[in-house]
Design a protein around this motif. Sequence first.
Motif, PDB file in Angstrom:
ATOM      1  N   ASP A 174       0.862  -1.186   0.000  1.00 65.87           N
ATOM      2  CA  ASP A 174       0.000   0.000   0.000  1.00 65.87           C
ATOM      3  C   ASP A 174       0.893   1.229   0.000  1.00 65.87           C
ATOM      4  O   ASP A 174       2.128   1.126   0.057  1.00 65.87           O
ATOM      5  CB  ASP A 174      -0.909  -0.024   1.234  1.00 65.87           C
ATOM      6  N   SER A 175       0.279   2.388  -0.047  1.00 71.44           N
ATOM      7  CA  SER A 175       1.044   3.625   0.025  1.00 71.44           C
ATOM      8  C   SER A 175       1.768   3.690   1.373  1.00 71.44           C
ATOM      9  O   SER A 175       1.383   3.035   2.343  1.00 71.44           O
ATOM     10  CB  SER A 175       0.121   4.833  -0.128  1.00 71.44           C
ATOM     11  N   PHE A 176       2.796   4.475   1.435  1.00 66.40           N
ATOM     12  CA  PHE A 176       3.665   4.515   2.603  1.00 66.40           C
ATOM     13  C   PHE A 176       2.885   4.787   3.893  1.00 66.40           C
ATOM     14  O   PHE A 176       3.027   4.056   4.882  1.00 66.40           O
ATOM     15  CB  PHE A 176       4.745   5.586   2.414  1.00 66.40           C
ATOM     16  N   PHE A 181       0.369   3.164   8.957  1.00 63.15           N
ATOM     17  CA  PHE A 181      -0.750   3.237   9.894  1.00 63.15           C
ATOM     18  C   PHE A 181      -1.276   1.847  10.227  1.00 63.15           C
ATOM     19  O   PHE A 181      -1.480   1.514  11.402  1.00 63.15           O
ATOM     20  CB  PHE A 181      -1.872   4.090   9.297  1.00 63.15           C
ATOM     21  N   ARG A 182      -1.491   1.013   9.219  1.00 59.10           N
ATOM     22  CA  ARG A 182      -2.094  -0.292   9.456  1.00 59.10           C
ATOM     23  C   ARG A 182      -1.158  -1.248  10.192  1.00 59.10           C
ATOM     24  O   ARG A 182      -1.593  -1.988  11.080  1.00 59.10           O
ATOM     25  CB  ARG A 182      -2.550  -0.897   8.134  1.00 59.10           C
ATOM     26  N   ILE A 183       0.116  -1.230   9.839  1.00 60.12           N
ATOM     27  CA  ILE A 183       1.042  -2.179  10.447  1.00 60.12           C
ATOM     28  C   ILE A 183       1.408  -1.784  11.872  1.00 60.12           C
ATOM     29  O   ILE A 183       1.465  -2.641  12.774  1.00 60.12           O
ATOM     30  CB  ILE A 183       2.316  -2.308   9.585  1.00 60.12           C
ATOM     31  N   ALA A 186      -2.841   0.455  13.646  1.00 61.94           N
ATOM     32  CA  ALA A 186      -4.158  -0.184  13.633  1.00 61.94           C
ATOM     33  C   ALA A 186      -4.106  -1.699  13.742  1.00 61.94           C
ATOM     34  O   ALA A 186      -5.150  -2.345  13.777  1.00 61.94           O
ATOM     35  CB  ALA A 186      -4.911   0.212  12.352  1.00 61.94           C
ATOM     36  N   SER A 187      -2.922  -2.278  13.804  1.00 61.73           N
ATOM     37  CA  SER A 187      -2.809  -3.740  13.786  1.00 61.73           C
ATOM     38  C   SER A 187      -3.530  -4.392  14.965  1.00 61.73           C
ATOM     39  O   SER A 187      -4.126  -5.467  14.833  1.00 61.73           O
ATOM     40  CB  SER A 187      -1.339  -4.156  13.775  1.00 61.73           C
ATOM     41  N   ALA A 188      -3.490  -3.759  16.135  1.00 65.94           N
ATOM     42  CA  ALA A 188      -4.159  -4.333  17.305  1.00 65.94           C
ATOM     43  C   ALA A 188      -5.668  -4.399  17.103  1.00 65.94           C
ATOM     44  O   ALA A 188      -6.326  -5.364  17.511  1.00 65.94           O
ATOM     45  CB  ALA A 188      -3.824  -3.509  18.546  1.00 65.94           C
ATOM     46  N   ILE A 189      -6.223  -3.390  16.452  1.00 64.25           N
ATOM     47  CA  ILE A 189      -7.664  -3.382  16.178  1.00 64.25           C
ATOM     48  C   ILE A 189      -8.007  -4.476  15.175  1.00 64.25           C
ATOM     49  O   ILE A 189      -8.991  -5.207  15.353  1.00 64.25           O
ATOM     50  CB  ILE A 189      -8.094  -2.001  15.637  1.00 64.25           C
ATOM     51  N   HIS A 190      -7.204  -4.601  14.128  1.00 67.00           N
ATOM     52  CA  HIS A 190      -7.420  -5.667  13.142  1.00 67.00           C
ATOM     53  C   HIS A 190      -7.383  -7.032  13.825  1.00 67.00           C
ATOM     54  O   HIS A 190      -8.222  -7.900  13.563  1.00 67.00           O
ATOM     55  CB  HIS A 190      -6.346  -5.596  12.054  1.00 67.00           C
ATOM     56  N   TYR A 192      -7.911  -7.777  16.986  1.00 69.46           N
ATOM     57  CA  TYR A 192      -9.033  -7.953  17.913  1.00 69.46           C
ATOM     58  C   TYR A 192     -10.271  -8.464  17.183  1.00 69.46           C
ATOM     59  O   TYR A 192     -10.994  -9.333  17.687  1.00 69.46           O
ATOM     60  CB  TYR A 192      -9.342  -6.625  18.610  1.00 69.46           C
ATOM     61  N   PHE A 193     -10.524  -7.937  15.982  1.00 67.00           N
ATOM     62  CA  PHE A 193     -11.712  -8.328  15.225  1.00 67.00           C
ATOM     63  C   PHE A 193     -11.425  -9.470  14.240  1.00 67.00           C
ATOM     64  O   PHE A 193     -12.312  -9.868  13.481  1.00 67.00           O
ATOM     65  CB  PHE A 193     -12.263  -7.124  14.461  1.00 67.00           C
ATOM     66  N   SER A 194     -10.205 -10.013  14.263  1.00 67.34           N
ATOM     67  CA  SER A 194      -9.801 -11.092  13.342  1.00 67.34           C
ATOM     68  C   SER A 194     -10.043 -10.709  11.891  1.00 67.34           C
ATOM     69  O   SER A 194     -10.525 -11.507  11.077  1.00 67.34           O
ATOM     70  CB  SER A 194     -10.543 -12.395  13.684  1.00 67.34           C
ATOM     71  N   ILE A 195      -9.704  -9.471  11.560  1.00 65.43           N
ATOM     72  CA  ILE A 195      -9.813  -8.961  10.187  1.00 65.43           C
ATOM     73  C   ILE A 195      -8.453  -8.419   9.788  1.00 65.43           C
ATOM     74  O   ILE A 195      -7.931  -7.509  10.432  1.00 65.43           O
ATOM     75  CB  ILE A 195     -10.877  -7.855  10.087  1.00 65.43           C
ATOM     76  N   ASP A 196      -7.890  -8.972   8.743  1.00 68.38           N
ATOM     77  CA  ASP A 196      -6.532  -8.603   8.352  1.00 68.38           C
ATOM     78  C   ASP A 196      -6.541  -7.692   7.134  1.00 68.38           C
ATOM     79  O   ASP A 196      -7.452  -7.735   6.303  1.00 68.38           O
ATOM     80  CB  ASP A 196      -5.727  -9.873   8.041  1.00 68.38           C
ATOM     81  N   PHE A 197      -5.510  -6.865   7.017  1.00 71.51           N
ATOM     82  CA  PHE A 197      -5.335  -6.012   5.845  1.00 71.51           C
ATOM     83  C   PHE A 197      -4.495  -6.691   4.774  1.00 71.51           C
ATOM     84  O   PHE A 197      -4.462  -6.250   3.635  1.00 71.51           O
ATOM     85  CB  PHE A 197      -4.680  -4.681   6.244  1.00 71.51           C
TER      86      PHE A 197
END
Length: 208
Positions: A174-176, A181-183, A186-190, A192-197
């Motif tokens: 993805d863009s820088f 941000f995601r890695i 936001a990774s803890a939120i992903h 928690y909900f078992s949803i990966d980017f």
Amino acid sequence: MDIADSWSKLYETRKVIRENFPDFWKLCIIRKPIDAVREFMQEGDTVLDIGSYNRGLLKKLREYYSSFCYKSMDIDRDKEHDYYSLEEIDEKFDIVFLFEVIEHLNLQEGVSMLKKVNDILKRNGKVILTTPNVYHPNRYWECSHKVSYRHDEIGGLMEYAGLKVVRIYRIYNDSFFRRLFRIYIASAIHQYFSIDFAKSILIVGEKK
């Protein structure tokens, strides 16, 4: 052997993967499959691209390697390939690529393919496989897909077929700033909900 005759062995191989790669969410993230290819492919290697479609991988490999032997296999006879079925293959390879292929087969077909790959690999040869990440919200849902795999399931199948799993990656590009941000934020939120980017997972297996 039909896989249904040996579920206990398959469960044991999945256990091996869970012991060696216990936390899916801590798997190393790479941007593209070529990043793993560059780690394991050497100049002069003989490679087979299964499910190669338009042989697009060949162009990508030429960006990084000057000397290698590339052959392709695909069931689509509207395009030119070296092989159109696994049964035709009668030579050995250093590396076999299986990019987004195994999910199009049923479970028994997938196991049979991996065993054939093991047979055509040279000593210490590698298979590099990608498949959609089941934790991504919509990555698996495509009409031609038959089986979805978690990392321990596809890794267990590779071990069951006689291949030693040496690496497992998540693939995310993805863009820088979105990647950052995601890695890292936001990774803890992903998790928690078992949803990966990460859209796909990549596994490297080695002939035992």
